[in-house]
Design a protein around this motif. Structure first.
Motif, PDB file in Angstrom:
ATOM      1  N   ASN A  72      51.094   5.261  26.978  1.00 33.72           N
ATOM      2  CA  ASN A  72      50.170   5.943  26.043  1.00 33.72           C
ATOM      3  C   ASN A  72      50.649   5.863  24.594  1.00 33.72           C
ATOM      4  OD1 ASN A  72      52.195   7.811  25.668  1.00 33.72           O
ATOM      5  ND2 ASN A  72      51.226   9.447  26.842  1.00 33.72           N
ATOM      6  N   LYS A  73      51.578   4.943  24.387  1.00 33.31           N
ATOM      7  CA  LYS A  73      52.056   4.673  23.017  1.00 33.31           C
ATOM      8  C   LYS A  73      52.669   5.897  22.333  1.00 33.31           C
ATOM      9  CE  LYS A  73      50.355   0.397  23.079  1.00 33.31           C
ATOM     10  NZ  LYS A  73      50.876   0.336  24.465  1.00 33.31           N
ATOM     11  N   SER A  74      53.272   6.787  23.106  1.00 28.44           N
ATOM     12  CA  SER A  74      54.013   7.892  22.463  1.00 28.44           C
ATOM     13  C   SER A  74      55.115   7.300  21.590  1.00 28.44           C
ATOM     14  CB  SER A  74      54.657   8.788  23.530  1.00 28.44           C
ATOM     15  OG  SER A  74      53.660   9.424  24.288  1.00 28.44           O
ATOM     16  N   ARG A  75      55.446   7.991  20.496  1.00 32.55           N
ATOM     17  CA  ARG A  75      56.467   7.450  19.585  1.00 32.55           C
ATOM     18  C   ARG A  75      57.874   7.713  20.084  1.00 32.55           C
ATOM     19  NH1 ARG A  75      56.387  10.419  15.190  1.00 32.55           N
ATOM     20  NH2 ARG A  75      58.205   9.278  14.429  1.00 32.55           N
ATOM     21  N   GLY A  76      57.990   8.624  21.040  1.00 33.54           N
ATOM     22  CA  GLY A  76      59.344   8.912  21.545  1.00 33.54           C
ATOM     23  C   GLY A  76      59.259   9.890  22.702  1.00 33.54           C
ATOM     24  N   LEU A  77      60.379  10.056  23.385  1.00 32.91           N
ATOM     25  CA  LEU A  77      60.449  10.937  24.556  1.00 32.91           C
ATOM     26  C   LEU A  77      61.609  11.910  24.391  1.00 32.91           C
ATOM     27  CD1 LEU A  77      60.398  11.922  27.562  1.00 32.91           C
ATOM     28  CD2 LEU A  77      61.415   9.738  28.194  1.00 32.91           C
ATOM     29  N   LEU A 120      66.223   2.376  30.248  1.00 32.10           N
ATOM     30  CA  LEU A 120      65.534   1.248  29.616  1.00 32.10           C
ATOM     31  C   LEU A 120      64.211   1.649  28.981  1.00 32.10           C
ATOM     32  CD1 LEU A 120      66.116  -1.546  32.298  1.00 32.10           C
ATOM     33  CD2 LEU A 120      67.235  -1.317  30.069  1.00 32.10           C
ATOM     34  N   CYS A 121      63.969   2.934  28.879  1.00 29.80           N
ATOM     35  CA  CYS A 121      62.679   3.392  28.346  1.00 29.80           C
ATOM     36  C   CYS A 121      62.389   2.727  26.996  1.00 29.80           C
ATOM     37  CB  CYS A 121      62.717   4.914  28.180  1.00 29.80           C
ATOM     38  SG  CYS A 121      61.151   5.586  27.617  1.00 29.80           S
ATOM     39  N   SER A 122      61.168   2.190  26.843  1.00 28.32           N
ATOM     40  CA  SER A 122      60.882   1.353  25.662  1.00 28.32           C
ATOM     41  C   SER A 122      60.707   2.192  24.387  1.00 28.32           C
ATOM     42  CB  SER A 122      59.605   0.537  25.899  1.00 28.32           C
ATOM     43  OG  SER A 122      58.543   1.402  26.181  1.00 28.32           O
ATOM     44  N   VAL A 123      60.502   3.522  24.533  1.00 31.29           N
ATOM     45  CA  VAL A 123      60.376   4.343  23.321  1.00 31.29           C
ATOM     46  C   VAL A 123      61.717   5.047  23.079  1.00 31.29           C
ATOM     47  CG1 VAL A 123      57.910   4.694  23.715  1.00 31.29           C
ATOM     48  CG2 VAL A 123      59.533   6.421  24.527  1.00 31.29           C
ATOM     49  N   PRO A 124      61.964   5.533  21.863  1.00 30.52           N
ATOM     50  CA  PRO A 124      63.213   6.247  21.607  1.00 30.52           C
ATOM     51  C   PRO A 124      63.324   7.494  22.488  1.00 30.52           C
ATOM     52  CG  PRO A 124      62.136   5.685  19.543  1.00 30.52           C
ATOM     53  CD  PRO A 124      61.175   5.345  20.631  1.00 30.52           C
ATOM     54  N   THR A 125      64.504   7.761  23.021  1.00 35.19           N
ATOM     55  CA  THR A 125      64.675   8.907  23.924  1.00 35.19           C
ATOM     56  C   THR A 125      65.763   9.836  23.405  1.00 35.19           C
ATOM     57  OG1 THR A 125      66.257   7.583  25.193  1.00 35.19           O
ATOM     58  CG2 THR A 125      63.982   7.628  25.999  1.00 35.19           C
ATOM     59  N   ALA A 141      71.067  12.846  30.851  1.00 38.35           N
ATOM     60  CA  ALA A 141      71.304  13.038  29.409  1.00 38.35           C
ATOM     61  C   ALA A 141      71.930  11.792  28.780  1.00 38.35           C
ATOM     62  CB  ALA A 141      72.211  14.248  29.200  1.00 38.35           C
ATOM     63  N   THR A 142      72.891  11.178  29.483  1.00 37.74           N
ATOM     64  CA  THR A 142      73.536   9.984  28.895  1.00 37.74           C
ATOM     65  C   THR A 142      72.638   8.757  28.959  1.00 37.74           C
ATOM     66  OG1 THR A 142      74.635   9.518  31.012  1.00 37.74           O
ATOM     67  CG2 THR A 142      75.913  10.738  29.351  1.00 37.74           C
ATOM     68  N   ALA A 143      71.595   8.794  29.784  1.00 36.78           N
ATOM     69  CA  ALA A 143      70.637   7.681  29.795  1.00 36.78           C
ATOM     70  C   ALA A 143      69.773   7.715  28.535  1.00 36.78           C
ATOM     71  CB  ALA A 143      69.742   7.755  31.036  1.00 36.78           C
ATOM     72  N   CYS A 144      69.700   8.892  27.907  1.00 37.67           N
ATOM     73  CA  CYS A 144      68.946   9.016  26.654  1.00 37.67           C
ATOM     74  C   CYS A 144      69.807   8.507  25.499  1.00 37.67           C
ATOM     75  CB  CYS A 144      68.554  10.474  26.407  1.00 37.67           C
ATOM     76  SG  CYS A 144      67.387  11.120  27.629  1.00 37.67           S
ATOM     77  N   GLU A 145      69.146   8.204  24.375  1.00 36.85           N
ATOM     78  CA  GLU A 145      69.868   7.624  23.230  1.00 36.85           C
ATOM     79  C   GLU A 145      70.569   8.680  22.369  1.00 36.85           C
ATOM     80  OE1 GLU A 145      67.011   5.044  21.088  1.00 36.85           O
ATOM     81  OE2 GLU A 145      65.969   4.964  23.010  1.00 36.85           O
ATOM     82  N   TYR A 146      70.135   9.956  22.525  1.00 39.01           N
ATOM     83  CA  TYR A 146      70.658  11.016  21.649  1.00 39.01           C
ATOM     84  C   TYR A 146      70.665  12.318  22.435  1.00 39.01           C
ATOM     85  CZ  TYR A 146      71.467  13.085  16.967  1.00 39.01           C
ATOM     86  OH  TYR A 146      72.005  13.709  15.857  1.00 39.01           O
ATOM     87  N   ARG A 147      71.643  13.183  22.161  1.00 42.28           N
ATOM     88  CA  ARG A 147      71.786  14.419  22.917  1.00 42.28           C
ATOM     89  C   ARG A 147      72.048  15.598  21.984  1.00 42.28           C
ATOM     90  NH1 ARG A 147      72.925  10.286  25.496  1.00 42.28           N
ATOM     91  NH2 ARG A 147      74.615   9.814  24.046  1.00 42.28           N
ATOM     92  N   VAL A 148      71.224  16.630  22.140  1.00 42.51           N
ATOM     93  CA  VAL A 148      71.418  17.885  21.396  1.00 42.51           C
ATOM     94  C   VAL A 148      71.563  18.982  22.440  1.00 42.51           C
ATOM     95  CG1 VAL A 148      70.487  19.461  19.657  1.00 42.51           C
ATOM     96  CG2 VAL A 148      69.935  17.017  19.535  1.00 42.51           C
ATOM     97  N   MET A 149      72.618  19.778  22.317  1.00 41.87           N
ATOM     98  CA  MET A 149      72.935  20.754  23.383  1.00 41.87           C
ATOM     99  C   MET A 149      73.028  22.165  22.825  1.00 41.87           C
ATOM    100  SD  MET A 149      75.958  20.185  26.145  1.00 41.87           S
ATOM    101  CE  MET A 149      76.351  21.349  27.447  1.00 41.87           C
ATOM    102  N   ILE A 222      64.200  10.809  16.624  1.00 38.55           N
ATOM    103  CA  ILE A 222      63.130   9.855  16.955  1.00 38.55           C
ATOM    104  C   ILE A 222      62.464   9.353  15.671  1.00 38.55           C
ATOM    105  CG2 ILE A 222      60.840   9.673  18.022  1.00 38.55           C
ATOM    106  CD1 ILE A 222      62.024  11.549  20.275  1.00 38.55           C
ATOM    107  N   ASP A 223      62.295  10.252  14.691  1.00 35.79           N
ATOM    108  CA  ASP A 223      61.693   9.842  13.408  1.00 35.79           C
ATOM    109  C   ASP A 223      62.553   8.821  12.665  1.00 35.79           C
ATOM    110  OD1 ASP A 223      60.296  13.136  12.606  1.00 35.79           O
ATOM    111  OD2 ASP A 223      59.548  11.463  13.822  1.00 35.79           O
ATOM    112  N   SER A 224      63.834   8.775  12.991  1.00 36.16           N
ATOM    113  CA  SER A 224      64.738   7.835  12.275  1.00 36.16           C
ATOM    114  C   SER A 224      64.375   6.378  12.551  1.00 36.16           C
ATOM    115  CB  SER A 224      66.202   8.103  12.663  1.00 36.16           C
ATOM    116  OG  SER A 224      66.446   7.659  14.003  1.00 36.16           O
ATOM    117  N   PHE A 225      63.498   6.173  13.522  1.00 39.21           N
ATOM    118  CA  PHE A 225      63.098   4.793  13.846  1.00 39.21           C
ATOM    119  C   PHE A 225      61.737   4.448  13.225  1.00 39.21           C
ATOM    120  CE2 PHE A 225      66.579   4.044  16.560  1.00 39.21           C
ATOM    121  CZ  PHE A 225      66.840   5.230  17.233  1.00 39.21           C
TER     122      PHE A 225
END
Ligand SMILES: CC/C=C\C/C=C\CCCC/C=C/C(=O)SCCNC(=O)CCNC(=O)[C@H](O)C(C)(C)COP(=O)(O)OP(=O)(O)OC[C@H]1O[C@@H](n2cnc3c(N)ncnc32)[C@H](O)[C@@H]1OP(=O)(O)O
Length: 290
Positions: A72-77, A120-125, A141-149, A222-225
């Motif tokens: 659905n062309k989301s900009r990020g997850l 491998l998710c094609s949108v930023p995660t 969590a480590t499969a995602c590109e960024y982590r906030v805890m 996600i906006d950084s992309f």
């Protein structure tokens, strides 16, 4: 011509079988998916009480949501939890303890798939880790590109604490975030990092005081992309992650065989049984039952 070649390349890199999973018998959805109509960012909340433990249905629901988000062309997850204490308690121990063998094979294949789909998710995660994230929860969590805890939580691959060794590809996910020597020590200890420790070693990127702040920080990531071409970004991410992913894809059957032998070994089953019983006992004493 070039676009179709690039799209074919992405399809080749994307080994997860798109699946439409049947919704579970339970009335409440196992995952909640919301796409912000202003930012275009999708928030995927794990919603399997009491602790978002990963069974076949929940993992299929995550895969289905990722497939929908990519379509659905989301900009990020942003991956988070509907539970304010636990992000994800890892694999459902009911699936590992005294398992039905046919179900265990399916369970493990879906576990492999959910990591591949997220990794491998094609949108930023990004993961807004608003609760404890042991073992399989840490893997998501480590499969995602960024982590906030959030503060006062724990995260880590604690498999050796319950007598198990993490599979190679799970270790690789850790190694993609932590320096080798630290990852080795943490894996062998079965260490659960506190939020502050996780920030200190780089297992998480930021700390947030609330879930709302964590979601906002994930959105900023996600906006950084925003200036990057989405297709080029996705291909670059997959190119970098391909060597680790290929180690699993090249031998999924071997990984399954090793897992079945390992999980079914009497020694490990005994250890897991004792660990699970202790968990239940703790929960009963918390609830005031003897
Ligand atoms: C070559 C090798 C190949 C293969 C190796 C094979 C396997 C290795 C796999 C490696 C990858 C991943 C492994 C895993 O993820 S295994 C699961 C590991 N998870 C944990 O250790 C977490 C255990 N849980 C906790 O620590 C706490 O529950 C938690 C998450 C901090 C929350 O604490 P709290 O809020 O106090 O909640 P309770 O502890 O009271 O629990 C509430 C309730 O949930 C049950 N529960 C908790 N965790 C799980 C779980 N993972 N699976 C199933 N059920 C779980 C708990 O028993 C309570 O239930 P009850 O009915 O008793 O109320």
């Amino acid at each position: 011509m070039l676009r179709s070649k690039i799209l074919n390349r992405i399809r080749l890199l994307k080994p997860v079988i798109d699946r439409r999973c049947m919704s579970s018998a339970s009335k409440t959805p196992l995952t909640l998916l919301e796409v912000d109509d202003k930012s275009g960012i999708a928030t995927l909340s794990l919603n399997r009480p009491p602790v978002n433990s990963l069974n076949i249905d929940l993992m299929n629901s995550i895969i289905e949501s990722i497939t929908e988000i990519e379509g659905n062309k989301s900009r990020g997850l942003i991956l988070t939890s509907a539970n304010d204490r636990v992000f994800c308690a890892g694999l459902d121990l009911n699936e590992l303890h005294k398992p039905n063998q046919e179900r265990l094979k399916e369970f493990w294949a879906v576990f492999q798939d959910v990591w591949l789909a997220l990794h491998l998710c094609s949108v930023p995660t990004a993961a807004a880790i608003n609760g404890h994230a042991p073992a399989g929860g840490c893997l998501l969590a480590t499969a995602c590109e960024y982590r906030v805890m959030l503060p006062q939580m724990t995260i880590g691959l604690n498999e050796t604490q319950f007598g198990y060794m993490a599979p190679k590809w799970v270790m690789l996910s850790y190694l993609s975030v932590l320096p080798r020597r630290l990852a080795e020590r943490a894996l062998t200890q079965g260490k659960l990092f506190t939020t502050a420790e996780a920030l200190d070693v780089g297992l998480v990127d930021e700390i947030a005081a609330s879930k709302e702040e964590a979601l906002a920080k994930c959105s900023t990531f996600i906006d950084s992309f925003s200036k990057a071409n989405p297709l080029a970004r996705s291909l670059t991410k997959k190119q970098i992650r391909e060597p680790d992913v290929q180690k699993l894809i090249a031998d999924r059957a071997g990984d399954l065989k090793e897992c079945l032998e390992y999980i079914n070994s009497p020694l490990l089953q005994d250890g897991l049984g004792a660990y699970f019983e202790a968990l239940k006992q703790k929960s009963r004493s918390k609830a005031g039952k003897s």
